[in-house]
Design an enzyme around this catalytic site. Structure first.
Site, PDB file in Angstrom:
ATOM      1  N   SER A 158      34.204 -32.017 -40.172  1.00  0.00           N
ATOM      2  CA  SER A 158      33.756 -32.241 -38.797  1.00  0.00           C
ATOM      3  C   SER A 158      34.665 -33.173 -38.004  1.00  0.00           C
ATOM      4  O   SER A 158      34.273 -34.285 -37.608  1.00  0.00           O
ATOM      5  CB  SER A 158      32.316 -32.742 -38.821  1.00  0.00           C
ATOM      6  N   ARG A 173      43.345 -34.852 -34.746  1.00  0.00           N
ATOM      7  CA  ARG A 173      43.340 -36.312 -34.857  1.00  0.00           C
ATOM      8  C   ARG A 173      42.037 -36.727 -35.520  1.00  0.00           C
ATOM      9  O   ARG A 173      41.027 -36.028 -35.409  1.00  0.00           O
ATOM     10  CB  ARG A 173      43.472 -36.977 -33.488  1.00  0.00           C
ATOM     11  N   ASP A 211      30.772 -28.988 -37.984  1.00  0.00           N
ATOM     12  CA  ASP A 211      29.303 -29.113 -38.107  1.00  0.00           C
ATOM     13  C   ASP A 211      28.562 -28.469 -36.924  1.00  0.00           C
ATOM     14  O   ASP A 211      27.474 -27.916 -37.090  1.00  0.00           O
ATOM     15  CB  ASP A 211      28.872 -30.588 -38.290  1.00  0.00           C
TER      16      ASP A 211
HETATM   17  C1  BGC Z   1      34.247 -34.756 -34.338  1.00  0.00           C
HETATM   18  C2  BGC Z   1      33.634 -33.382 -34.247  1.00  0.00           C
HETATM   19  C3  BGC Z   1      32.229 -33.416 -34.801  1.00  0.00           C
HETATM   20  C4  BGC Z   1      31.415 -34.532 -34.166  1.00  0.00           C
HETATM   21  C5  BGC Z   1      30.023 -34.645 -34.768  1.00  0.00           C
HETATM   22  C6  BGC Z   1      33.339 -35.785 -33.697  1.00  0.00           C
HETATM   23  O1  BGC Z   1      33.880 -37.053 -33.852  1.00  0.00           O
HETATM   24  O2  BGC Z   1      35.509 -34.764 -33.713  1.00  0.00           O
HETATM   25  O3  BGC Z   1      34.404 -32.444 -34.972  1.00  0.00           O
HETATM   26  O4  BGC Z   1      31.620 -32.181 -34.562  1.00  0.00           O
HETATM   27  O5  BGC Z   1      32.078 -35.751 -34.321  1.00  0.00           O
HETATM   28  O6  BGC Z   1      30.069 -34.836 -36.133  1.00  0.00           O
END
Ligand code: BGC
Length: 490
Positions: A158, A173, A211
């Site tokens: 995620s 990143r 996610d």
């Molecule tokens: C991430 C996402 C993720 C979200 C919730 C963010 O910091 O970049 O990819 O879906 O957090 O977990």
């Protein structure tokens, strides 16, 4: 303040009669800083819609709008056994999910492992070793002495990743305070597969998943009105289904224009340019002192990782700018420690059921070694309420922007994450903001409803792996890296 209808969650504004004037002034300052009125919400959403569009173009923008190669919703007939690995912000979870014959039904076995704090800033090798340890433990425990054939894995990673294929993902990143060297700019699938091979684990990555995409797919499995999957947790983000024809950056691939493709927005990066977000000086400090300054502007104002820190910085500001005004003659050294407080600290204050805020007092004594006076407790309660309300109202902007962009008048939004599930009044405050943004008439019921999602990074990941294998079987090559490799999972 706009929209204080009967559904508006309770506020403690009325219980301030015993608060002295100079503290009242602080509260007023906080109210000015943290209140996001209806006009501002609308302005944010208008800009948000444009930024979502921009992210889909070849040139791109702040919001990555990542193509996920999840090409459509499940129809309920998906079957098979899948592993799911969820590398969220706080825990690591391994699940085995069997999608059964009965439409929409599944069995799940799962184990949770606490991600050691040091891993967040450790080395890539430590990360992959740790993940492999968890998977190995899971397999050894649940499949002792079995001769396993290759298990397809849905890997919920995620973080923002560029995917040329569904079993591929170059980390754009790190977010959520992660800062592991040597992973940004790299595909995360090969190092995971290499370590699994080294340990002789019969597992192959069938799909790399966000996610939010998992949440969208899992929720739509049981509710066909679900059009958006959201996470309001340690980080924030959403995914929705787009038509390929509306994604200019996919035009060169010659795919059918009406083919659906899930987009992982990564809208935590909204307004990194700082054009519309009503940033406070506390937001500026959080950004400046974070591992990635200038990134995730929207996330840093709304996500669980930062709410406690915003609160702490606001209190430290009073200590520094008005010495002696609060916590007089007390040892405030603990309050000086960055990230000492998490969102649950605010949630507990907001949840304190006692008029004299006894539970908040105990919390301050226990966590901070500070014994606030009654008026100080009133002030911290109001501060928590303001920060929690701002997060919920801004969070609604992302959902409203997707609905506006897609011309969705009414739908269900599947949501997960610790802030959504645990933070008091978050849902009601978000719903109130949606009402103000989307201009529903007072007698109208909520048309866009944000509701608890199915388990996205478990069941959602398994479903996406199943959908991928279904495509492999049907010979649909779009977004598949190596057909022969994937066929070993059939
Ligand atoms: C991430 C996402 C993720 C979200 C919730 C963010 O910091 O970049 O990819 O879906 O957090 O977990």
């Amino acid at each position: 303040m706009v929209g204080l209808g009967p559904k508006h969650p309770p506020s403690r504004k009325g219980s301030m009669h015993d608060v002295p004037q100079n503290l009242l002034q602080q509260i007023k300052d906080f109210e000015e800083r943290f209140t996001v009125d209806q006009a501002t919400l609308k302005k944010i959403v208008a800009h948000f819609v444009k930024e979502l569009e921009k992210g889909l173009t070849v040139e791109g923008g702040n919001i990555p709008m990542n193509v996920t190669w999840v090409l459509g919703f499940p129809d309920g007939n998906e079957q098979g056994t899948f592993l799911a690995l969820d590398m969220g912000g706080t825990n690591l979870r391994v699940c085995e999910i069997t999608l059964t014959d009965a439409k929409g039904a599944f069995d799940i076995t799962q184990s949770k492992y606490k991600m050691p704090e040091e891993l967040r800033t450790g080395t890539a090798e430590e990360l992959w070793e740790y993940i492999a340890d968890c998977l190995q433990q899971f397999i050894e425990f649940h499949h002792e002495d079995e001769n396993l054939t290759k298990l397809p894995l849905g890997f919920t990673f995620s973080y923002p990743a560029t995917q040329d294929y569904i079993d591929h993902g170059v980390l754009q990143r790190w977010t959520k305070g992660f800062d592991i060297d040597g992973v940004e700019g790299e595909d995360v699938v090969p190092p995971l597969e290499a370590i699994l091979k080294k340990r002789g684990l019969p597992i192959k990555v069938a799909a790399l998943i966000n996610d939010t995409t998992g949440t969208l797919i899992a929720s739509s499995y049981t509710d066909s009105d679900m059009k958006i999957g959201c996470i309001f947790g340690t980080g924030v983000n959403a995914a929705y289904m787009e038509d390929v024809g509306s994604v200019p950056k996919l035009a060169h691939m010659g795919l059918p224009a009406d083919m659906p493709v899930a987009i992982n927005c990564e809208y935590g990066a909204f307004d990194n340019e700082r054009i519309v977000l009503p940033l406070t000086k506390y937001d500026e400090i959080i950004d400046r002192d974070s591992p990635r300054p200038g990134q995730q502007a929207f996330e840093k104002m709304t996500a669980g990782l930062y709410l406690g820190e915003i609160f702490r910085l606001a209190l430290v500001d009073i200590l520094d700018s008005h010495p002696g005004l609060i916590f007089k003659e007390q040892d405030t050294s603990k309050l000086r420690k960055p990230y000492l407080l998490d969102a649950s600290f605010l949630a507990n204050i907001e949840e304190d059921p006692y008029e004299n805020l006894t539970e908040s007092l105990e919390l301050f004594e226990r966590e901070l070694n500070i014994r606030p006076t009654q008026p100080e407790l009133e002030m911290v309660r109001r501060l928590a309420e303001l920060i929690g309300t701002r997060a919920a109202r801004l969070s609604a902007c992302g959902v409203a922007a997707i609905c506006t962009k897609k011309n969705i008048e009414s739908c269900h939004v599947g949501a997960d994450g610790s802030v959504f599930t645990k933070y008091p009044h978050f849902k009601a405050r978000g719903a109130q903001a949606l009402r103000e943004i989307l201009d529903w008439a007072p007698e109208e019921k909520d048309k866009v409803t944000i509701m608890a999602a199915e388990d996205g990074s478990g069941v959602g990941a398994a479903l996406i792996a199943a959908l991928t294998l279904k495509r492999v079987k049907a010979g649909n090559l779009a977004g598949i890296r190596n057909m022969d490799d994937m066929k070993t999972l059939l």
